[in-house]
Design an enzyme around this catalytic site. Structure first.
Site, PDB file in Angstrom:
ATOM      1  N   ASN A  42      -3.948   5.974  -0.558  1.00  0.00           N
ATOM      2  CA  ASN A  42      -3.504   7.310  -0.972  1.00  0.00           C
ATOM      3  C   ASN A  42      -2.756   7.206  -2.291  1.00  0.00           C
ATOM      4  O   ASN A  42      -2.620   6.113  -2.855  1.00  0.00           O
ATOM      5  CB  ASN A  42      -2.635   7.946   0.111  1.00  0.00           C
ATOM      6  CG  ASN A  42      -1.431   7.093   0.427  1.00  0.00           C
ATOM      7  OD1 ASN A  42      -0.571   6.890  -0.414  1.00  0.00           O
ATOM      8  ND2 ASN A  42      -1.381   6.548   1.640  1.00  0.00           N
ATOM      9  N   ASP A  51      -2.798   7.776   8.777  1.00  0.00           N
ATOM     10  CA  ASP A  51      -2.862   8.176  10.188  1.00  0.00           C
ATOM     11  C   ASP A  51      -4.005   7.447  10.905  1.00  0.00           C
ATOM     12  O   ASP A  51      -3.934   7.186  12.092  1.00  0.00           O
ATOM     13  CB  ASP A  51      -3.085   9.690  10.298  1.00  0.00           C
ATOM     14  CG  ASP A  51      -1.855  10.455   9.818  1.00  0.00           C
ATOM     15  OD1 ASP A  51      -0.756   9.879   9.875  1.00  0.00           O
ATOM     16  OD2 ASP A  51      -1.998  11.609   9.362  1.00  0.00           O
ATOM     17  N   LYS A  84     -19.222  -7.798   2.471  1.00  0.00           N
ATOM     18  CA  LYS A  84     -19.325  -6.532   1.734  1.00  0.00           C
ATOM     19  C   LYS A  84     -20.434  -5.657   2.340  1.00  0.00           C
ATOM     20  O   LYS A  84     -21.555  -6.138   2.543  1.00  0.00           O
ATOM     21  CB  LYS A  84     -19.619  -6.844   0.261  1.00  0.00           C
ATOM     22  CG  LYS A  84     -19.519  -5.630  -0.615  1.00  0.00           C
ATOM     23  CD  LYS A  84     -19.746  -5.986  -2.063  1.00  0.00           C
ATOM     24  CE  LYS A  84     -19.974  -4.719  -2.853  1.00  0.00           C
ATOM     25  NZ  LYS A  84     -20.675  -4.952  -4.083  1.00  0.00           N
ATOM     26  N   PHE A 103      10.044  11.283   5.542  1.00  0.00           N
ATOM     27  CA  PHE A 103       9.575  12.183   4.484  1.00  0.00           C
ATOM     28  C   PHE A 103       8.430  13.032   5.023  1.00  0.00           C
ATOM     29  O   PHE A 103       7.667  12.575   5.888  1.00  0.00           O
ATOM     30  CB  PHE A 103       9.074  11.373   3.270  1.00  0.00           C
ATOM     31  CG  PHE A 103      10.154  11.063   2.285  1.00  0.00           C
ATOM     32  CD1 PHE A 103      11.187  10.203   2.624  1.00  0.00           C
ATOM     33  CD2 PHE A 103      10.141  11.627   1.017  1.00  0.00           C
ATOM     34  CE1 PHE A 103      12.191   9.915   1.721  1.00  0.00           C
ATOM     35  CE2 PHE A 103      11.144  11.342   0.100  1.00  0.00           C
ATOM     36  CZ  PHE A 103      12.176  10.486   0.454  1.00  0.00           C
ATOM     37  N   LYS A 121       8.477  18.291  12.423  1.00  0.00           N
ATOM     38  CA  LYS A 121       8.478  16.827  12.351  1.00  0.00           C
ATOM     39  C   LYS A 121       9.846  16.268  12.756  1.00  0.00           C
ATOM     40  O   LYS A 121       9.929  15.257  13.450  1.00  0.00           O
ATOM     41  CB  LYS A 121       8.107  16.396  10.923  1.00  0.00           C
ATOM     42  CG  LYS A 121       7.820  14.927  10.784  1.00  0.00           C
ATOM     43  CD  LYS A 121       7.174  14.579   9.458  1.00  0.00           C
ATOM     44  CE  LYS A 121       6.896  13.095   9.362  1.00  0.00           C
ATOM     45  NZ  LYS A 121       6.237  12.705   8.130  1.00  0.00           N
ATOM     46  N   LYS A 145       9.797  13.650  15.826  1.00  0.00           N
ATOM     47  CA  LYS A 145      10.024  12.222  15.556  1.00  0.00           C
ATOM     48  C   LYS A 145      11.460  11.793  15.879  1.00  0.00           C
ATOM     49  O   LYS A 145      11.871  10.691  15.513  1.00  0.00           O
ATOM     50  CB  LYS A 145       9.742  11.892  14.074  1.00  0.00           C
ATOM     51  CG  LYS A 145       8.485  12.498  13.505  1.00  0.00           C
ATOM     52  CD  LYS A 145       7.238  11.734  13.885  1.00  0.00           C
ATOM     53  CE  LYS A 145       6.027  12.440  13.312  1.00  0.00           C
ATOM     54  NZ  LYS A 145       4.770  11.820  13.570  1.00  0.00           N
TER      55      LYS A 145
END
Ligand SMILES: Cc1cc2nc3c(=O)[nH]c(=O)nc-3n(C[C@H](O)[C@H](O)[C@H](O)COP(=O)(O)O)c2cc1C
Length: 397
Positions: free
Chosen positions: A207, A276, A286, A321, A335, A339
């Site tokens: 990401n 996730d 490969k 975050f 959240k 959490k």
């Protein structure tokens, strides 16, 4: 602001030596006592008289023209910080390798106060593997770096190697000398950067996290006196001096490191961007193109924040975050409860100046009973605002 503080300023033989005059002048305006040490080569660029006049103190060049005092020891003992600006490739090489053959390098060797250097040199000299290795050695030993920046260089190139501006160097010195140690005795773990979920030996899913926010938090926590561990995914950032660095690749690696280390950590700040899901299997060779499409089967990764929430021990503070693109505050509040966190740092990553890559961020700090929307700030200022809030929570405010 700096009255009662002594800055030993080392000036080495680079073209940016003339800019060191402005550093002295700015430090004097902040009422610091500035003691300048120059190399013989630096005296070829700027006369000691300039520094003598600006600092109001004798300038030191030779180790052997003293009276009864041993100059390098007395300079080292008097310093609250030693700053070398500009720092030549030569000086950096000497400092990294324990060479003490002139007054600056000998003083640096005798220094127990923090050392800060502002490298300045031609790009090829900066990129030279020897310089880069020396810089890594110094960072590992806790030497603080300011710059170098990219810009126009005296040799005519426009690239990295330019000394940071005096105003920035003086800001760093001031920040270092005036910091409150309100996290002294605390252990802080920060996570930063992306994870890589491997598909085969050459491909991965990742990401856009750059790690800058987490690195800024680790640096701020260190400066406030905490013992800091930074668990980082693969990023293009220099290690943070004075911080224990732990490198990870995948979300499973991150999970392993964080859940184990959290048991003995007072404050955990999760600024990393784990995935996730991960590919169900990693091909050992490969993957070849065999048709016009390809289906990837993904399986869930463990939820690190939720696990930390379940394992949370008495007095521990958990910060997570929430990088969101829509319904930012609503998602962040959910959240927080899900959490079992003490604070969520929510940011809308679609906003200009916020989220990934840049050096600014715009966040809302959400706790069980408060919601503070902060203006657009540097990531370092956001880091300090997060830590201010963490301390308030730990004090029950
Ligand atoms: C005009 C000129 C400019 C220089 N500029 C730099 C510089 O910006 N950075 C650097 O590392 N060396 C620079 N050098 C080379 C250093 O002066 C040289 O490596 C010297 O040995 C450094 O000595 P010192 O570290 O004891 O001051 C320059 C040399 C000359 C002649």
């Amino acid at each position: 602001m700096l009255s009662g503080k002594c800055v030993v300023l080392g000036v080495t033989g680079g073209i940016a030596a003339y800019k060191a005059c402005e550093i002295v002048s700015r430090l004097k305006k902040l009422h610091a006592n500035v003691r300048v040490v120059m190399t013989e080569h630096a005296c070829r660029f700027v006369a000691p008289l300039s520094f003598e006049t600006l600092s109001g103190n004798q300038v030191y060049v030779s180790q052997f023209d003293h009276n009864w005092e041993i100059e390098h020891i007395s300079l080292a003992k008097s310093a609250d910080v030693m700053v070398v600006a500009p720092a030549t490739a030569n000086f950096i090489g000497k400092l990294a390798n324990g060479i003490a053959d002139d007054l600056i390098s000998t003083t640096a060797m005798a220094m127990t106060a923090p050392i800060m250097i502002a490298p300045a040199m031609n790009t090829a000299m900066w990129k030279n593997p020897a310089t880069q290795q020396n810089i890594r050695t110094l960072i590992d030993r806790g030497v603080r770096m300011v710059g170098p920046e990219s810009g126009f260089l005296a040799c005519g190139d426009t690239d990295v190697g330019r000394m940071s501006e005096p105003v920035k160097i003086v800001e760093e010195i001031t920040a270092l000398l005036t910091r409150v140690k309100d996290l002294e005795g605390k252990t802080v773990m920060v996570t930063a950067g992306p994870t890589r979920e491997m598909l085969d030996p050459v491909r991965f899913l990742s990401n856009r996290s750059t790690g800058k926010m987490g690195y800024a938090i680790a640096e701020a926590a260190r400066d406030r006196g905490a013992r800091v561990t930074l668990v980082s995914g693969p990023v293009d950032l220099a290690p943070v001096p004075g911080v224990e660095m732990v490198g990870i690749q995948s979300t499973l690696d991150l999970y392993e490191q964080v859940t184990t280390r959290a048991k003995t950590t007072d404050i955990v700040i999760q600024a990393a961007a784990p995935a996730d899901f991960r590919p169900e299997s990693v091909s050992s060779v490969k993957i070849k193109k065999t048709g016009d499409d390809m289906t990837l089967h993904m399986v869930p990764n463990p939820d690190i924040a939720a696990q930390l929430g379940r394992d949370k021990h008495e007095g521990q503070i958990l910060v997570a975050f929430a990088a969101e693109t829509n319904d930012v505050l609503e998602n962040a509040q959910k959240k927080l409860l899900k959490k079992n966190a003490d604070m969520i740092v929510a940011n809308d990553v679609t906003m200009p100046g916020a989220g990934f890559a840049g050096s600014t961020n715009c966040v809302t700090l959400i706790t069980r009973d408060s919601m503070d929307s902060l203006p657009l700030m540097s990531k370092r200022d956001v880091a300090d605002a997060i830590l201010d809030r963490v301390i308030a929570i730990s004090e029950g405010k």
